[in-house]
Design an enzyme around this catalytic site. Structure first.
Site, PDB file in Angstrom:
ATOM      1  N   GLY A 122      -2.711   4.141  -3.402  1.00 33.44           N
ATOM      2  CA  GLY A 122      -3.584   2.978  -3.488  1.00 33.44           C
ATOM      3  C   GLY A 122      -2.961   1.758  -2.856  1.00 33.44           C
TER       4      GLY A 122
ATOM      5  N   LYS B  84      -3.147  -3.070  -8.957  1.00 28.84           N
ATOM      6  CA  LYS B  84      -3.045  -1.841  -8.179  1.00 28.84           C
ATOM      7  C   LYS B  84      -4.419  -1.185  -8.200  1.00 28.84           C
ATOM      8  CE  LYS B  84      -0.462   2.535  -7.981  1.00 28.84           C
ATOM      9  NZ  LYS B  84       0.592   3.326  -8.648  1.00 28.84           N
TER      10      LYS B  84
ATOM     11  N   SER C 155       0.859  -1.183   0.000  1.00 29.51           N
ATOM     12  CA  SER C 155       0.000   0.000   0.000  1.00 29.51           C
ATOM     13  C   SER C 155       0.893   1.229   0.000  1.00 29.51           C
ATOM     14  CB  SER C 155      -0.941   0.009   1.207  1.00 29.51           C
ATOM     15  OG  SER C 155      -0.209   0.112   2.403  1.00 29.51           O
TER      16      SER C 155
ATOM     17  N   ASP D  43      10.274  -6.122  -3.076  1.00 33.06           N
ATOM     18  CA  ASP D  43      10.765  -4.759  -3.266  1.00 33.06           C
ATOM     19  C   ASP D  43      12.128  -4.608  -2.594  1.00 33.06           C
ATOM     20  OD1 ASP D  43      10.558  -3.333  -0.641  1.00 33.06           O
ATOM     21  OD2 ASP D  43       8.410  -3.643  -0.886  1.00 33.06           O
TER      22      ASP D  43
ATOM     23  N   ASP E 138       8.947   9.024  -8.780  1.00 27.04           N
ATOM     24  CA  ASP E 138       8.879   8.453  -7.433  1.00 27.04           C
ATOM     25  C   ASP E 138       9.795   7.226  -7.345  1.00 27.04           C
ATOM     26  OD1 ASP E 138       8.061   8.304  -4.783  1.00 27.04           O
ATOM     27  OD2 ASP E 138       6.280   7.113  -5.235  1.00 27.04           O
TER      28      ASP E 138
ATOM     29  N   VAL F 210      -1.909  -2.571  -3.496  1.00 31.46           N
ATOM     30  CA  VAL F 210      -1.573  -3.589  -4.488  1.00 31.46           C
ATOM     31  C   VAL F 210      -1.932  -4.949  -3.899  1.00 31.46           C
ATOM     32  CG1 VAL F 210       0.247  -4.632  -5.880  1.00 31.46           C
ATOM     33  CG2 VAL F 210       0.291  -2.174  -5.423  1.00 31.46           C
TER      34      VAL F 210
END
Length: 158
Positions: free
Chosen positions: A26, A43, A22, A105, A144, A28
């Site tokens: 939003g 997403k 998140s 990630d 980003d 995911v």
């Protein structure tokens, strides 16, 4: 909806499974494609978070800039956008994309394994730069770039 589906309803084609992330725009989730049984990521973005929109002939309506910029992209270091749905009843967008179970990630990877070696850092940075160069050549930018937004396969460093 962008894709080859006969209906524009996400729930006719996918089942949500688990929330995997998140952020400010939003959440995911993983989901299962009911036709192919493949696991995907989706997403989910509230329409109120999509302040800038562009006319999109594929949808015959205005879509979030993220969608109009992402649709034509195809690069080995970018996640592919497969389908887009808009839920008119709840006013949110759903971006269906590839899901690779072996990836995590970069933030979580570093948190679990400690700092990257200089070799790993160089390999990863080179791929990020190639992706950014591609985005710029297509007239876009990411705006980003951070470790939470970089997916990594720890085995291959892809």
């Amino acid at each position: 909806m962008y894709g080859d589906r006969k209906t524009e309803n996400f729930a006719d084609h996918y089942i949500l499974v688990d929330q995997i992330g998140s952020g400010g725009y939003g959440t995911v989730w993983t989901c299962i494609d009911l036709d192919t049984k493949q696991k995907r990521a989706v997403k989910i973005v509230p329409d109120m978070k999509c302040l800038r929109k562009t006319w999109c002939p594929r949808f015959n309506k205005k879509v979030p800039d993220e969608v109009s910029l992402w649709l034509p992209l195809c690069h080995p270091n970018l996640v592919s956008l497969l389908e887009v749905f808009y839920d008119e009843e709840n006013n949110y967008w759903m971006y269906v994309m590839d899901y690779e179970r072996d990836y995590q990630d970069l933030f979580n990877y570093i948190d679990q394994h400690g700092p990257l070696t200089s070799t790993a850092s160089s390999v990863i940075t080179r791929q990020v730069v190639k992706a950014v160069h591609y985005l710029i050549s297509c007239g876009g930018d990411h705006r980003d770039i951070k470790d939470e937004n970089i997916l990594l396969n720890p085995t291959t460093l892809q």
